[in-house]
Design a protein around this motif. Structure first.
Motif, PDB file in Angstrom:
ATOM      1  N   THR A 127       0.762  -1.284  -0.009  1.00 39.49           N
ATOM      2  CA  THR A 127      -0.131  -0.110  -0.214  1.00 39.49           C
ATOM      3  C   THR A 127       0.833   1.242   0.013  1.00 39.49           C
ATOM      4  N   ARG A 164       0.414   4.731  -2.485  1.00 42.12           N
ATOM      5  CA  ARG A 164       0.193   5.952  -2.278  1.00 42.12           C
ATOM      6  C   ARG A 164       0.729   7.177  -3.252  1.00 42.12           C
ATOM      7  N   CYS A 211      -8.241   0.364  -2.673  1.00 41.33           N
ATOM      8  CA  CYS A 211      -8.572   1.463  -1.621  1.00 41.33           C
ATOM      9  C   CYS A 211      -9.528   1.224  -0.451  1.00 41.33           C
ATOM     10  N   CYS A 235      -7.094   4.080   2.277  1.00 45.67           N
ATOM     11  CA  CYS A 235      -7.253   5.130   1.367  1.00 45.67           C
ATOM     12  C   CYS A 235      -8.592   5.625   1.010  1.00 45.67           C
ATOM     13  N   PHE A 238     -10.078   8.318  -2.072  1.00 42.16           N
ATOM     14  CA  PHE A 238     -10.967   8.202  -3.331  1.00 42.16           C
ATOM     15  C   PHE A 238     -12.265   8.404  -3.417  1.00 42.16           C
ATOM     16  N   ASN A 250     -16.746   1.401  -0.815  1.00 43.27           N
ATOM     17  CA  ASN A 250     -16.171   2.803  -0.564  1.00 43.27           C
ATOM     18  C   ASN A 250     -17.334   3.848  -0.203  1.00 43.27           C
TER      19      ASN A 250
END
Length: 1605
Positions: free
Chosen positions: A1404, A1408, A1444, A1448, A1452, A1488
Motif C-alpha cells: 500500500t 500511495r 483502496c 485510502c 478516493f 467505499n
C-alpha cells in the motif's frame, strides 16, 4: 414560481406532441398524464389553454392532447373543482362543435373527455350538451355520438334526462337531410333505447325506481315513425342498416297496441331489406329483437305475417355460407334464433312450412331446410315432442337424395334426432339404415365429388361424417343402446353394406361390451323375436370371410375378429374359451404384418385334366383306324377350352402321343382344323367382340403351336426331319405371325411367345437327336436363332417368371452343331445377349413360390452353361478360351454380387471343361496366363463365399492348364498347385484375418508356379484390380501384390520407377481405406530392396503433395533408423536456403512482396509427412531443441510470405480431390510441422492445448501471430517445462535478430513464460526480467508493449515476487501510461491492463505515491471513442477502488462520486465489454460509499451473467443515492446534462432516464440544487434528437420533473 414551472413542463411536452414517431408521441401523452396524476388541475388547465391558443393545431395532435386529458379525467375527475370542470366542459363542447363536418379521431377524443367528465359531473355535462340541442336546429353529430356514448357509460345518469333529450331531438328529426346526420340520430336512438332497457331491467339499483316504460313509449314511437316510414326508404345502404339496427331495441319500448298496430308494416319492411343488402346480419339481428318483442306482448298479428317471415328467413338459411365470412356466419345464427322464437310460438305452422320443402329437388332448399329442422329439434325440444312421427315421416325423400351436401345435412339431422329420442319412434330404423348406407360408400366413389373451389375435405366427406356419427351415437347416447342392439347385426350380411363393415363392427363391439356389463340376459339375442336378424352361423361365416382380406375397408379384418370374440356367447356357448386364446393370436399375427407382407396362399389344380388328355392320346395312338383317329382329334380340337392353360397343355400332349403312331394323320388333322369352317367361324365370332377377340384367338393359336412342338418331340426323328421345314415350322410361324395388309405383325401375348419357344425348342431337339442330323442342312437355322435372341432380349431383367430364356437358349444350343454354321459375329452376339439376359437378372426372390423360382433359375443357368460349352467346343484353343473369358470379364468384375457369382460359376464350368478336354500336340506357351490369373485370383476374397470357391477352382484349373502346355500329362498332380484345394476351407471362414491369410498363401503358390515372363502382366492386372467394386477383392489384390513383391521383388529393380508410377496413378484413381496401408507396405518393401530409387522418385513429386505421395513419405518412417536419416536430411535442406525472397512491385513505393523459396518449402512439407508417423518419435526426441527452434523461427519468418506464382495458380484453381487437404501456404506448412514435432516428441498436451485455444490458427496470421506465440509459450510452460532451458538457450541468439517479427515472437514467448511459476521453479525469473527490462526502449512499440505484458504476468506467474519488485514494476507501468505522444497508444492500454493485475499484490505504501496520479490519468479514457480504452480504464478504476478499501477510502471518495454518474450511464454503452466493466467498477465502488443498501443493490443487479433490468436498477440506485447522499443531486444532474450530448444513442437516452429517477426520489428540500431551467432546456433539445428512444426518454423525464416544479 411553482405554477410557472408546472406550466413550463406541460408546455414543453405539449410542444412535442407533434412528434412524427407514434411511440414518442405516446410517451409525451404518458408524461402529460404523469403531470396530471400529480397536478391534475394545473395540467388540465395548461392543456385547455394550449388548445385555445393553438387553434390551428392539426386535428391528429389536438386529438392526442384530448386523449391525454381523457386519461387524467378517467382517474382524477373527482379532484376537479366545478370551475375547472366547467372550463374543460366548455372547451370540449367547443372543440366538439368547432367543425361542422365529422373528424373521427378528434371528435371521438372530445367525446371521450365529456364522457369521462360525465361520470362525475353528469349534470354539468348534460346541461352543456342539452344547451347544444337548440330548439328547431339540428344538433351536431358529435353531440349525438356523445349522448349515445354517455347513455351506455352512465345509463343511470342519462336516462332521467332522456325525456328532455327526446323532446329536443324529435321535433328536428324531419330536418335531418344528410345521411351522416341521420345515421348519428339512429345510433343515438339505439343507445338511448338500450340504456332505457338496462335502466328498466335494474330498477332496484336505479336512482329513481319510479321510472316506467311509459315515460319513453310516446317519444320512441314518434322517433320510430320517422325512422321507419321515412328514413328506411333511403337509397343509402348504410343509413338503412343504421335504421334497422335501431329499430330492434326500440321495438321493446313501443306501446303494446302501437307495436301490434305497426307489425303488419314493420315486419314486411324489415323483410324487404333482405333483398337490398348483401350483408344481412343487422337485419336478422333486428328482426329477432322485433319478434321477441312481438311474442312478449302476445301479438296476434304475428300469425298473419308468419308465412312471409318463414319464407324470408328460410331463404337466408339456404344461402351458401363461406366460413371465411364472420358476418355471414353470424347472420345464419341470428336467422336460426328467429326460427327458435317462431318455433316456440307457432310450432305447427313452422313445421307445416318446413317439412314440405324437404320434398323439393333443389339442393340449397333441401340443405337449408334440413339445417333449420336440426336447429329446431335441438332448441325447441319441448314444442317438438309430439311432432316426432310427423318429422320422421317427412324425411322419406331426403333419404333418397344422392347429393353429397344433402347427405351431410341429413346425417346431421339424424344425429340430432338420436339425441332427442326420434329414432325410438316407428320409422327410426330407416334413419339408422341410412347412416349405415353412407358408411358403406367407398371414398373414391362418393357421388358429386367437390370441385377445386370447394372447401370439402376428406375429413368432411359424407362417409367420414356418417362413420363418426354412427360411432358417437353408439358410444355416447345411452338411450340409443336398445335401438341399435341387436338391430345393427342385420347389416353385416348384405353385400351392399360391405363398405360399412369396419364402423359397423366397431359400433357393435362397443354395444356388445356395454350389454355384457349390464348382464348376460340383456346381452343374449333372442332370435325368435328378431326374425330379421341373420343366423349366428351366417354372421360367423361373413366375418370370417371378410377377415380373409384383413386390410381392405380400413382394416376391417381386425374389428371383425374382435367382434367375433365378443359375440361368441350368441354364436355358441362353447366357443368362448377357444376364441379367447385363438383370436388374440390372430390379431397379434396381423399386427406383425402389413398388407404388402401378409402371405396369401393360392392353390391351383391342373393334374386331373392333364391326366385325362394323356389317356386319350395313348388310346388314339393304339387305334388302327385312321378315320377314328382323325374324327376324335377333330372333336378334341373343336371342344377344347383354350382359355385354360392346363387344357392347352393336355391337348398338345395328347397330339404328341398320338403322333408316335400317326404322324401324317396328326399333322393333316391340324391343318384341316385350321382350314375348317369351325375354326374360321370361331375366329369370326371372336372378331365381333373386339374387346376379347384378340386374347381368345391367340389362346387357340398357342394350343396349335404347342401341338406341333409335341408332335415333333414325340414322333420318330427320321420322319420328323422330312416334315420339319415344310410342314411343322411353316405352320408354327404362320400361327405366330399375323399379316395385316401384307405386313407381318408379331404378337405381344407372353403365353403365345412361351408356346412358340417351347415348341421350337422341342423341334430343334428332335433335329439334333436324329441319326441323320450330321447331313441335314437346316436352311431356317439363322432365322430361328435370330427369333430366339429377339425373345431373349425382350425378357425383363427384374424378374424370371417364364421359362422363355431357358427354352430359347436350349434351342440355340441344339442348333450350334447343325449346318450351316453361323459366322463369328453372329455367335458373339448370341453370347453377349444370353449373358446379359441371365447375368443381369435380379437375385432370385424368396417368396411363397421361392422353390419354383429357384428351380427355374437353376435350369436357366444350366441352359446358358450348355450353350457356352457347345460354342467352346468349336474352338478348343487358348484363343477360344480367351474369347469366352473376355465376354465374361465385365460380369466377373460387376459391382453386383449375384452377377459375379453367376459369372464365376460359368467361368469355372468352362475352365473345367477345357481342362478335361485339353489335347496338346506340341509345347506352346500359354501367353494369357498372367492376365487370367490376375482376373480370377482376387475373387478368392469375394464378399459372396460361393464365388470364392469358384474363383479358387478357376485358378486351380489355370495353373494345371499351364502345366499341361508345359508338357505334363493330364493325370499329373503338382504338390504346390494341389495345396490350393486344401486352402478352400479358409475361403469360407468368417474371420477376415483367416480369409486374407489364405489369399496370401494363394499368392505364394502363384508366385512359385508363374513363369517369369508373366510376372509383370500379372502385377499390372492386379493393380487394375485395386479398383474393384468389391472391397474384399480389392483388398485381396493388395495382399497378393505385396506377396509377389516380397517373394520376387528382387528381380524388379529396373521396373521400380514404373511400379511406383503405376502405384501412384492407381492410388489417385482408386478409393478405399485398405488401399493406402497396402500401398505403404508395397513402397516399404521396394525401399528395403531399392531404397535410393524409391526416395529419388518421391522427392521428385510436385507441390502440393497429393495425399498418396504423403502416404508414401510416411511409409519411409516405419523403421526408426531410416526415419532418423530422413529427418536429418530434410532438416538440413530446410535450413540451407533463405526462407523467402523479396520481389519489388512494379509501382514505386509499394511494399515488396515476399515469395517463399521452393527447397525449404518442399522440405518442410516432406518433414511434416515423415513426422506424421508415430514410429518417428525416437528420432524427433533426439533432435527436439533444434527442430522446435528452427520451426518456430521459420513460422515467424513466413508470416505473410506468398507462394511462388505457379503454386498460387494451383491454389486459385482449387486442388483436386486426390490432393492433401493441408494448406500449402508457407507459414501454415511450418505451423503444421511444428505441431507434428510436439506430437511426436511426447508433448501431446502442448499441441492439444494449442488446438483447444486456437493457437495454431493465430500463429498463421499477421494479426494473431503474437497471441499465437503467447499461447504456445503458455502451453510449453504448463506441459513441457523441463525442456524449456534447452529451448531458451537456443532462442538466446535470436533476441537481437535483424528481423523485427522474430524479436516480437521471442519477446511474446518470453513474456508469457513469466505468466507461469515455471520460470521461478527453473530459476529463470531474474534472467527473464532482466531480458525484458532491457527491451523497454526497443524501437518497436509492439516489443515495448509486450515487455509491459510480461512484467504484468508476474502477478499470475510469481505473485509472491511482486512485492520485491513493486517499485520497479509500478515505475514501468506509469511510464507506459505516458508512452509517446499518441493519446491512444497501445502501450498505455497495456499499462492499464497490467496495473489492474498488479495493484492488489503491491505494498500500500508503494501505491500511495502514484494512486491519485493514475486515477486522474485514466479518467479521460472513460469517454474514449475506442472500446478497449473505455473498458480497460473503467475496469482499472474498479481495481483502484478495490485496493483502496481501508486506509485510502478518504482519498478516493471524491473520485468515486465523480465517476458514479459516468459508470451508471455507460451501463448502456453500445459495447458489452464496456458495460461489463461498468458493472465490475460499480461493484468495487460500493464498499467505499459506506452505504449498505446501495452496495446491496449493486450486488443484486450487477453480478456478471445476470440480466440487467436497467430501469429497475437505476430506480433503486437513485433511491439510495438520494437517501444517503442528498447533497450530490446537483453534481449528478450536471453530469447527466453533460452526457445529454453523448455521441452514443444508448448513453444519450440513459441521461434523461437517470435524471428522471434522481428527481423521482429527491426531496422537496433538495430543490435548490436543481436548475430546472437548465434541465428543461436540455430536454427540449433532446426532444428534437434524431433517435426516437432519446426523445422518448426525454419526454419521460419531463413528466417526472413535476415533483420539483
Amino acid at each position: 414560481m411553482t405554477e410557472s414551472y408546472m406550466k413550463k413542463l406541460s408546455s414543453t411536452l405539449l410542444d412535442a406532441i407533434t412528434d412524427k414517431d407514434p411511440l414518442v408521441q405516446e410517451q409525451v401523452c404518458s408524461a402529460l398524464c404523469s403531470l396530471g396524476e400529480v397536478r391534475p388541475v394545473e395540467m388540465l388547465r395548461t392543456c385547455e389553454e394550449y388548445l385555445r391558443q393553438h387553434d390551428k393545431l392539426a386535428h391528429p395532435y389536438r386529438a392526442a392532447v384530448l386523449r391525454a386529458m381523457e386519461r387524467v379525467l378517467s382517474s382524477r375527475a373527482s379532484e376537479l373543482d366545478k370551475d375547472t370542470a366547467s372550463t374543460i366542459i366548455l372547451l370540449a363542447s367547443s372543440e366538439m362543435t368547432r367543425m361542422k363536418d365529422l373528424v373521427g379521431d378528434w371528435q371521438q377524443a372530445v367525446s371521450g373527455v365529456l364522457v369521462a367528465l360525465g361520470r362525475q359531473f353528469i349534470s354539468k355535462v348534460m346541461e352543456e350538451l342539452l344547451h347544444r340541442l337548440q330548439p328547431g336546429a339540428l344538433p351536431h353529430c358529435a353531440v349525438l355520438h356523445t349522448l349515445a356514448s354517455l347513455s351506455v357509460a352512465n345509463a343511470f345518469g342519462v336516462v332521467p334526462f332522456l325525456p328532455s333529450i327526446l323532446s329536443s331531438l324529435l321535433p328536428v328529426l324531419g330536418m335531418a337531410k344528410q345521411d351522416t346526420v341521420r345515421m348519428a340520430f339512429c345510433s343515438a336512438l339505439q343507445r338511448f333505447s338500450e340504456g332505457a332497457l338496462e335502466y328498466l331491467a335494474n330498477l332496484d339499483r336505479a336512482p329513481d325506481p319510479t321510472v316506467r316504460k311509459d315515460a319513453f313509449t310516446t317519444d320512441i314511437f314518434s322517433a320510430y315513425d320517422v325512422l321507419f316510414h321515412h328514413w328506411l326508404q333511403s337509397r343509402e345502404a348504410k343509413l338503412r342498416l343504421a335504421v334497422v339496427e335501431a329499430l330492434g331495441p326500440m321495438s321493446h319500448l313501443l306501446p303494446s297496441e302501437r307495436l301490434e298496430e305497426q307489425l303488419p308494416k314493420l315486419l314486411p319492411g324489415i323483410l324487404a331489406l333482405y333483398k337490398k343488402h348483401s350483408e344481412t346480419f343487422y337485419v336478422s339481428k333486428s328482426l329477432g329483437q322485433i319478434l321477441e318483442a312481438a311474442v312478449s306482448v302476445g301479438s296476434r298479428t304475428l300469425d298473419t305475417q308468419l308465412d312471409a317471415l318463414l319464407a324470408a328467413l328460410h331463404s337466408q338459411i339456404c344461402v351458401p355460407v363461406e366460413s371465411s365470412s364472420p358476418l355471414a356466419m353470424s347472420n345464419q345464427k341470428e336467422a336460426l334464433r328467429c326460427f327458435t322464437v317462431l318455433a316456440c310460438n307457432s310450432p305447427d305452422r313452422l313445421l307445416a312450412f318446413l317439412l314440405p320443402r324437404l320434398d323439393t329437388n333443389n339442393e340449397r332448399t333441401r340443405v337449408g331446410t334440413l339445417q333449420v329442422v336440426r336447429h329446431v329439434i335441438n332448441s325447441a325440444a319441448a314444442q317438438m315432442e309430439d311432432k316426432k312421427p310427423f318429422i320422421l315421416s317427412s324425411m322419406r325423400l331426403p333419404l333418397l337424395d344422392t347429393n353429397s351436401k344433402v347427405k351431410r345435412a341429413v346425417v346431421q339431422v339424424i344425429s340430432a334426432m338420436a339425441h332427442h329420442g326420434y329414432l325410438e319412434q316407428p320409422g327410426g330404423e330407416a334413419m339408422i339404415e341410412y347412416i349405415v348406407q353412407q358408411c358403406a360408400l367407398p371414398p373414391e366413389q362418393e357421388p358429386e365429388k367437390p370441385g377445386p373451389s370447394s372447401k370439402d375435405s376428406k375429413a368432411d366427406s359424407v362417409r367420414a361424417i356418417s362413420v363418426r356419427t354412427l360411432y358417437l351415437v353408439s358410444t355416447t347416447v345411452d338411450r340409443m343402446n336398445h335401438v341399435l342392439w341387436p338391430y345393427l347385426l342385420q347389416f353385416l350380411i348384405p353385400v351392399r353394406f360391405t363398405g360399412a363393415l369396419t364402423p359397423l363392427c366397431r359400433s357393435l363391439m362397443h354395444l356388445a361390451q356395454k350389454r355384457q356389463e349390464a348382464g348376460a340376459d340383456t346381452f343374449l339375442i333372442q332370435y325368435d323375436t328378431h326374425a330379421s336378424l341373420p343366423s349366428p352361423y351366417a354372421v360367423t361365416a361373413r366375418l370370417l370371410v371378410v377377415s380373409s382380406s384383413p386390410y381392405l375397408g380400413d382394416g376391417r379384418g381386425v374389428v371383425a375378429l374382435r367382434l367375433l370374440s365378443v359375440l361368441h356367447p350368441n354364436i355358441h356357448p362353447l366357443l368362448g374359451q377357444h376364441w379367447e386364446t385363438t383370436v388374440p393370436l390372430l390379431l397379434g399375427y396381423l399386427d406383425e404384418h402389413m398388407e404388402e407382407t401378409l402371405p396369401q396362399e393360392e392353390w391351383e389344380e391342373r393334374l386331373l385334366m392333364n391326366f385325362l388328355y394323356k389317356c386319350i392320346g395313348t388310346t388314339l395312338g393304339a387305334a388302327s383306324s385312321k378315320e377314328v383317329v382323325r374324327k376324335h382329334l377333330q372333336e378334341l380340337l373343336e371342344t377344347a377350352r383354350y382359355q385354360e392353360e392346363a387344357e392347352r397343355e393336355g391337348l398338345a400332349c395328347c397330339f404328341g402321343i398320338c403322333a408316335i403312331s400317326h404322324l401324317e394323320d396328326t399333322l393333316a388333322q391340324l391343318e384341316d382344323f385350321v382350314r375348317s369352317e369351325v375354326f374360321r367361324k370361331s375366329i369370326g365370332i371372336l372378331n365381333i367382340f373386339k374387346d376379347r377377340s384378340e386374347n381368345e384367338v391367340e389362346k387357340v393359336k398357342s394350343a396349335l403351336i404347342l401341338c406341333y412342338g409335341h408332335v415333333a418331340a414325340r414322333a420318330p426323328c427320321e420322319l420328323v426331319l422330312a416334315k420339319v421345314e415344310s410342314d411343322i415350322l411353316r405352320n408354327v410361324f404362320q400361327h405366330f405371325n399375323t399379316k395385316v395388309l401384307g405386313v407381318k405383325i408379331e404378337t405381344k401375348d407372353p403365353a403365345l411367345k412361351l408356346c412358340l419357344v417351347q415348341s421350337v425348342c422341342m423341334i430343334s431337339h428332335a433335329i439334333c437327336s436324329s441319326t441323320q442330323a450330321g447331313s441335314f442342312h437346316f436352311s431356317r437355322k439363322a432365322e430361328l436363332v435370330a427369333q430366339m435372341m429377339e425373345f431373349i432380349r425382350a425378357e425383363p431383367l427384374d424378374s424370371l417368371r417364364t421359362p422363355i430364356r431357358k427354352k430359347a437358349m436350349l434351342t440355340c444350343t441344339y442348333l450350334v452343331s447343325v449346318e450351316p454354321a453361323l459366322d463369328k459375329q453372329a455367335w458373339a452376339d448370341v453370347i453377349r445377349g444370353c449373358l446379359h439376359s441371365v447375368m443381369a437378372l435380379l437375385p432370385e426372390p424368396k417368396g411363397e413360390d421361392g422353390g419354383c423360382q429357384e428351380s427355374l433359375y437353376l435350369d436357366t443357368l444350366h441352359a446358358l452353361e450348355d450353350l457356352l460349352t457347345s460354342l467352346l467346343q468349336q474352338n478348343m484353343t487358348p484363343q477360344g478360351l480367351q474369347m469366352m473369358i473376355e465376354h465374361l470379364s465385365p460380369w466377373i468384375k460387376s459391382p453386383r454380387g449375384h452377377e459375379r457369382a453367376r459369372a464365376l460359376g460359368v467361368s469355372a464350368h468352362l475352365l473345367r471343361y477345357f481342362l478335361e478336354h485339353l489335347r496338346v500336340s506340341a509345347l506352346v506357351p500359354f501367353h494369357n496366363l498372367g492376365l487370367l490369373v490376375g482376373l480370377f485370383s482376387p475373387r478368392c476374397a469375394d464378399l459372396w463365399p460361393a464365388t470364392r470357391q469358384e474363383a479358387m477352382d478357376c485358378v486351380h484349373s489355370l495353373l494345371y492348364l499351364q502345366l499341361g502346355y508345359e508338357g505334363f500329362s493330364q493325370d499329373y498332380r503338382d504338390d504346390v498347385v494341389e495345396r490350393l484345394l486344401s486352402l478352400k476351407d479358409g475361403l469360407v471362414h468368417p474371420d477376415p484375418a483367416i480369409l486374407f491369410h489364405t489369399c496370401h498363401s494363394v499368392g505364394q503358390i502363384i508366385a512359385r508356379r508363374l513363369p517369369p515372363d508373366q510376372l509383370i502382366s500379372l502385377l499390372l492386372t492386379m493393380f487394375e484390380g485395386l479398383g474393384d467394386h468389391d472391397q474384399n477383392c480389392s483388398r485381396a489384390a493388395t495382399v497378393m501384390i505385396n506377396c509377389l513383391l516380397q517373394e520376387r521383388g528382387g528381380a524388379l529393380q529396373e521396373k521400380v520407377p514404373e511400379i511406383v508410377s503405376v502405384l501412384r496413378s492407381k492410388l489417385q484413381e482408386v478409393q478405399g481405406e485398405h488401399i493406402l496401408p497396402a500401398a505403404q507396405h508395397s513402397i516399404y518393401l521396394l525401399a528395403t530392396q531399392h531404397c535410393a530409387a524409391v526416395v529419388s522418385s518421391l522427392l521428385g513429386s510436385p507441390l502440393p503433395l497429393d495425399s498418396h505421395t504423403c502416404m508414401l513419405w510416411r511409409a519411409l518412417a516405419a523403421e526408426p533408423h531410416l526415419a532418423t536419416q530422413v529427418l536429418g536430411l530434410l532438416l538440413e535442406m530446410m535450413n540451407r536456403d533463405v526462407p523467402f525472397k523479396e520481389s519489388r512491385a512494379f509501382l514505386l513505393g509499394r511494399t515488396p512482396d515476399r515469395v517463399a523459396t521452393l527447397l525449404p518449402l518442399s522440405a518442410s512439407c516432406a518433414l511434416f509427412e515423415v513426422m506424421s508417423t508415430p514410429a518417428v518419435g525416437p528420432a524427433v526426441l533426439e533432435l527436439y531443441p533444434q527442430l522446435f527452434v528452427a520451426l518456430l523461427l521459420r513460422v515467424s519468418c513466413t508470416v505473410g510470405v506468398q507462394l511462388p506464382r505457379n503454386l498460387q495458380a494451383l491454389e486459385r484453381r482449387g486442388a483436386s480431390p486426390a490432393l492433401a487437404t493441408r494448406n500449402l501456404e508457407p507459414c501454415s506448412s511450418a505451423v503444421d510441422t511444428l505441431r507434428a514435432v510436439l506430437l511426436r516428441s511426447g508433448s501431446e498436451d502442448v499441441a492439444q492445448r494449442m488446438d483447444q485455444e486456437g493457437g495454431w490458427e493465430l500463429l498463421r496470421t499477421s494479426a494473431g501471430h503474437e497471441e499465437g506465440a503467447t499461447r504456445l509459450a503458455r502451453a510449453m510452460a504448463e506441459h513441457a517445462g523441463p525442456r524449456l532451458p534447452l529451448v531458451l538457450k537456443a532462442l538466446a541468439c535470436t533476441q537481437s535478430s535483424v528481423y523485427e517479427v522474430q524479436r516480437v515472437t521471442t519477446t511474446a514467448f518470453l513474456a508469457e513464460l513469466l505468466n507461469s511459476n515455471v520460470a521461478n521453479d527453473l530459476m529463470l525469473l531474474d534472467s527473464l526480467l532482466e531480458s525484458l527490462a532491457a527491451r523497454q526502449k526497443d524501437t518497436c512499440a509492439s516489443v515495448r508493449r509486450l515487455v509491459l505484458r510480461g512484467l504484468a504476468n508476474l502477478a499470475s506467474g510469481s505473485p509472491d515476487k511482486v512485492r520485491a519488485h513493486g517499485p520497479q514494476l509500478l515505475t514501468a507501468m506509469i511510464g507506459g501510461l505516458d508512452d509517446g505522444d499518441n493519446p491512444h497508444s497501445p502501450v498505455a492500454l497495456e499499462a492499464m491492463v497490467g496495473l489492474a493485475q498488479l495493484l492488489h499484490l503491491m505494498e500500500t505504501w508503494d501505491l500511495r505515491s502514484g494512486l491519485l496520479h493514475v486515477a486522474i490519468r485514466i479518467r479521460p479514457f472513460f469517454d474514449s471513442e475506442k472500446t478497449e480504452f473505455r473498458t480497460a480504464s473503467i475496469r482499472l478504476f474498479g481495481h483502484l477502488n478495490k485496493v483502496c478499501h481501508g486506509d485510502c477510502e478518504d482519498i478516493f471518495l471524491d473520485q468515486v462520486m465523480g465517476g458514479m454518474a459516468p459508470l451508471l450511464l455507460h451501463l448502456q454503452d453500445p459495447q458489452t465489454t464496456v458495460a461489463s466493466a461498468c458493472r465490475f467498477a460499480l461493484l468495487m465502488c460500493g464498499p467505499n460509499l459506506a452505504c449498505e443498501e446501495l452496495s446491496a443493490a449493486f450486488q443484486k443487479h450487477l453480478q456478471e451473467g445476470r440480466a440487467l433490468h436497467f430501469g429497475e436498477f437505476l430506480n433503486t440506485t437513485c433511491k439510495h443515492l438520494m437517501q444517503h447522499f442528498p447533497d450530490l443531486l446537483g453534481r449528478l444532474l450536471s453530469t447527466c446534462l453533460f452526457y445529454c450530448k453523448s455521441s452514443w444513442e444508448g448513453v444519450r437516452a440513459a441521461a434523461p432516464l437517470l435524471t428522471g429517477f434522481l428527481v423521482l426520489h429527491a426531496e422537496p428540500r433538495q430543490q435548490p440544487q436543481v436548475d430546472l431551467d437548465q434541465l428543461i432546456s436540455a430536454f427540449q433539445i433532446l426532444l428534437k434528437d434524431p433517435a426516437p428512444e432519446v426523445r422518448t426518454r426525454a419526454a419521460e423525464a419531463l413528466g417526472r420533473l413535476v415533483k420539483l416544479a
